[in-house]
Design a protein around this motif. Sequence first.
Motif, PDB file in Angstrom:
ATOM      1  N   UNK A  69       0.827  -1.214   0.000  1.00 44.46           N
ATOM      2  CA  UNK A  69       0.000   0.000   0.000  1.00 44.46           C
ATOM      3  C   UNK A  69       0.862   1.265   0.000  1.00 44.46           C
ATOM      4  N   UNK A  70       2.174   1.071  -0.231  1.00 44.76           N
ATOM      5  CA  UNK A  70       3.110   2.199  -0.312  1.00 44.76           C
ATOM      6  C   UNK A  70       3.688   2.214  -1.721  1.00 44.76           C
ATOM      7  N   UNK A  71       3.546   3.349  -2.394  1.00 40.41           N
ATOM      8  CA  UNK A  71       4.106   3.499  -3.726  1.00 40.41           C
ATOM      9  C   UNK A  71       5.453   4.193  -3.652  1.00 40.41           C
ATOM     10  N   UNK A  72       6.346   3.850  -4.572  1.00 36.35           N
ATOM     11  CA  UNK A  72       7.678   4.460  -4.589  1.00 36.35           C
ATOM     12  C   UNK A  72       7.991   4.981  -5.982  1.00 36.35           C
ATOM     13  N   UNK A  73       8.238   6.275  -6.064  1.00 39.78           N
ATOM     14  CA  UNK A  73       8.693   6.894  -7.300  1.00 39.78           C
ATOM     15  C   UNK A  73      10.205   6.972  -7.256  1.00 39.78           C
ATOM     16  N   UNK A  74      10.853   6.021  -7.919  1.00 40.25           N
ATOM     17  CA  UNK A  74      12.310   5.930  -7.870  1.00 40.25           C
ATOM     18  C   UNK A  74      12.958   6.701  -9.013  1.00 40.25           C
ATOM     19  N   UNK A  75      14.113   7.265  -8.738  1.00 37.68           N
ATOM     20  CA  UNK A  75      14.886   7.931  -9.781  1.00 37.68           C
ATOM     21  C   UNK A  75      15.375   6.886 -10.781  1.00 37.68           C
ATOM     22  N   UNK A  76      15.641   7.310 -11.994  1.00 41.32           N
ATOM     23  CA  UNK A  76      16.040   6.363 -13.034  1.00 41.32           C
ATOM     24  C   UNK A  76      17.379   5.692 -12.739  1.00 41.32           C
ATOM     25  N   UNK A  77      18.248   6.336 -11.972  1.00 43.60           N
ATOM     26  CA  UNK A  77      19.546   5.749 -11.655  1.00 43.60           C
ATOM     27  C   UNK A  77      19.575   5.090 -10.274  1.00 43.60           C
ATOM     28  N   UNK A  78      18.429   4.674  -9.802  1.00 45.35           N
ATOM     29  CA  UNK A  78      18.332   3.994  -8.511  1.00 45.35           C
ATOM     30  C   UNK A  78      19.055   2.651  -8.538  1.00 45.35           C
ATOM     31  N   UNK A  79      19.509   2.217  -7.380  1.00 43.04           N
ATOM     32  CA  UNK A  79      20.111   0.897  -7.243  1.00 43.04           C
ATOM     33  C   UNK A  79      19.089  -0.102  -6.695  1.00 43.04           C
ATOM     34  N   UNK A 119      -5.434   2.364  -4.415  1.00 43.46           N
ATOM     35  CA  UNK A 119      -5.451   1.814  -3.068  1.00 43.46           C
ATOM     36  C   UNK A 119      -4.211   2.087  -2.239  1.00 43.46           C
ATOM     37  N   UNK A 120      -3.260   2.824  -2.799  1.00 45.33           N
ATOM     38  CA  UNK A 120      -2.062   3.142  -2.018  1.00 45.33           C
ATOM     39  C   UNK A 120      -2.406   4.166  -0.941  1.00 45.33           C
ATOM     40  N   UNK A 121      -1.837   3.989   0.233  1.00 44.46           N
ATOM     41  CA  UNK A 121      -2.051   4.894   1.347  1.00 44.46           C
ATOM     42  C   UNK A 121      -0.985   5.985   1.340  1.00 44.46           C
ATOM     43  N   UNK A 122       0.227   5.605   0.995  1.00 43.01           N
ATOM     44  CA  UNK A 122       1.378   6.497   1.068  1.00 43.01           C
ATOM     45  C   UNK A 122       2.181   6.376  -0.206  1.00 43.01           C
ATOM     46  N   UNK A 123       2.665   7.493  -0.718  1.00 40.73           N
ATOM     47  CA  UNK A 123       3.593   7.504  -1.852  1.00 40.73           C
ATOM     48  C   UNK A 123       4.837   8.251  -1.441  1.00 40.73           C
ATOM     49  N   UNK A 124       6.006   7.746  -1.834  1.00 41.52           N
ATOM     50  CA  UNK A 124       7.269   8.404  -1.562  1.00 41.52           C
ATOM     51  C   UNK A 124       8.012   8.565  -2.891  1.00 41.52           C
ATOM     52  N   UNK A 125       8.574   9.733  -3.097  1.00 41.12           N
ATOM     53  CA  UNK A 125       9.328  10.009  -4.312  1.00 41.12           C
ATOM     54  C   UNK A 125      10.747  10.424  -3.949  1.00 41.12           C
TER      55      UNK A 125
END
Length: 129
Positions: A69-79, A119-125
């Motif tokens: 229920x947590x979304x993550x907007x990751x940078x393109x160069x993420x590991x 349905x996500x409760x929290x998103x982090x970018x």
Amino acid sequence: MRIAIVSAATLTAVVGAIVTLGAGSAGAVEPIEQLDQGRIGVRLNHAETKALAGGPIPALVTMVVPLDRIGAGLKSDTAIYRDHNGGVHASLRQVMLEAANRPDGTITLYLNAPGTRDGRVLDIYQNWG
């Protein structure tokens, strides 16, 4: 809409208090209201991101909010590993720490209204240069 505005103020105050305890200053916590998208949030600076990532809050949040229920907007160069369906295989702390470990890394957190954002409760970018 009054509930959303009160919630934005509450979220900002809570995150500000958490960051103040961890980093000594919450002056840069920037509230974000996206009522048309059904969410409110805060943008943290680098010191606040480090303080939040290094404290107990990520673990406490995931005790209440399941990872699916947590979304993550990751940078393109993420590991951080993303599967072929775009699923992120990392904890909330790992997403925060990756940004915190960059010299200019920051995070933006959103609290989503019930029934929105798939349905996500929290998103982090993650944010960095």
